[in-house]
Design an enzyme around this catalytic site. Structure first.
Site, PDB file in Angstrom:
ATOM      1  CG  HIS A 123      -4.261   2.834  -0.783  1.00  0.00           C
ATOM      2  ND1 HIS A 123      -5.205   2.157  -0.044  1.00  0.00           N
ATOM      3  CD2 HIS A 123      -3.360   3.284   0.127  1.00  0.00           C
ATOM      4  CE1 HIS A 123      -4.882   2.206   1.239  1.00  0.00           C
ATOM      5  NE2 HIS A 123      -3.777   2.894   1.371  1.00  0.00           N
ATOM      6  CG  ASP A 147      -2.077  -0.877   1.137  1.00  0.00           C
ATOM      7  OD1 ASP A 147      -2.056  -1.783   0.288  1.00  0.00           O
ATOM      8  OD2 ASP A 147      -3.036  -0.687   1.909  1.00  0.00           O
ATOM      9  CG  ASP A 148       0.111   3.869   2.228  1.00  0.00           C
ATOM     10  OD1 ASP A 148      -1.045   3.593   1.848  1.00  0.00           O
ATOM     11  OD2 ASP A 148       0.411   4.027   3.428  1.00  0.00           O
ATOM     12  CG  HIS A 159       2.247   0.267   4.341  1.00  0.00           C
ATOM     13  ND1 HIS A 159       1.990  -0.612   5.374  1.00  0.00           N
ATOM     14  CD2 HIS A 159       1.109   0.953   4.124  1.00  0.00           C
ATOM     15  CE1 HIS A 159       0.735  -0.452   5.759  1.00  0.00           C
ATOM     16  NE2 HIS A 159       0.169   0.494   5.027  1.00  0.00           N
ATOM     17  CG  HIS A 217      -3.669   7.219   2.351  1.00  0.00           C
ATOM     18  ND1 HIS A 217      -4.113   7.149   3.657  1.00  0.00           N
ATOM     19  CD2 HIS A 217      -3.146   6.004   2.076  1.00  0.00           C
ATOM     20  CE1 HIS A 217      -3.840   5.944   4.139  1.00  0.00           C
ATOM     21  NE2 HIS A 217      -3.259   5.228   3.197  1.00  0.00           N
TER      22      HIS A 217
HETATM   23 NI    NI Z   1      -2.693   3.284   3.195  1.00  0.00          NI
END
Ligand code: NI
Length: 264
Positions: free
Chosen positions: A119, A69-70, A210, A123
């Site tokens: 995503h 993620d991210d 992440h 965010h």
């Molecule tokens: Ni996130």
């Protein structure tokens, strides 16, 4: 007599010319045949290479989906090299605002057979937004991705794992949560993350990590070959769902694809 000689000469000339023509066209045919053969061989070679790239997933063997993620971020490139080295696949839940900064990484994900997830653009906690703003967050991220690889994301991971009725109704893709939270962002310790995964991993798990943290990529460098050694197939979320007989539906939440899920 002269006429006869002339006639014979003419005939000989004609025969010679025809022979030459025939010879020429035979050469040409042969050249075309050789060229065709080369093309066929090339095609076969390309198909073989393609087949090699398509990883065969054994549905009876354990498998997990690691999700990042991210990102993408500055450590993503290194992570992709690790995935490539071990022929492992993963799913990347991209933040739209980061996409344009890492076009090479984005392309590489596709080349490795990884899956793109959404995503949101910034965010955002989607449960705090109205339908039109949820759509904007998702669509703008897809537009960023499309600019680079001509594809849209196939899944959504709602930031903070926050889901409500409005989001479920608005989402045009499946909502992918997770069954293993490594808390890598909090621990920022490669050894701890690696050990946690090794200790608790189960067949059918969706693992949350992440790729914006160096320590997470450090952990992956060690744990990916270890998981493979343990017999796990590292697949994308969609591959995992498919292998477990689940057809992913838009707006539905998924946490894992444990084999037992089939029997429930
Ligand atoms: Ni996130």
């Amino acid at each position: 007599m002269k006429k006869v000689i002339r006639g014979i000469l003419f005939l000989l000339l004609l025969l010679g010319f025809c022979g030459y023509e025939g010879y020429q066209s035979r050469i040409q045919i042969k050249e075309v045949q050789i060229q065709k053969k080369h093309e066929e061989e090339k095609k076969e070679e390309q198909e073989e290479q393609k087949e090699e790239k398509i990883q065969v997933i054994d549905p009876d063997k354990p498998m997990i989906a690691i999700t990042f993620d991210d990102g993408p971020g500055r450590y993503t490139k290194r992570l992709l090299k690790i995935l490539e080295k071990y022929d492992a696949k993963a799913t990347f839940f991209l933040v739209g605002n980061n996409i344009a900064k890492y076009p090479e990484e984005i392309k590489k994900m596709d080349a490795l057979g990884c899956e793109y997830g959404n995503h949101t653009m910034s965010h955002a906690d989607l449960t705090k937004l109205q339908k039109k703003d949820i759509k904007k967050q998702i669509d703008r991220t897809d537009a960023q991705l499309k600019k680079i690889v001509g594809k849209k994301t196939t899944l959504i991971r709602p930031p903070y794992g926050a889901v409500n009725k409005t989001l479920r109704e608005t989402a045009e893709k499946p909502l992918i949560l997770w069954s293993m939270d490594t808390l890598d962002w909090k621990k920022k310790d490669a050894k701890k993350v690696r050990n946690y995964i090794k200790k608790y991993v189960e067949d059918g798990e969706i693992i949350l990590v992440h790729d914006i943290h160096k320590t997470t990529v450090d952990a992956m460098e060690k744990v990916i070959p270890e998981l493979i050694k343990k017999g796990y197939q590292l697949v994308t979320v969609s591959e995992l769902a498919k292998a477990r007989g689940t057809t992913l539906k838009a707006g539905t939440k998924y946490f894992s694809f444990y084999p037992a899920d089939n029997d429930r």
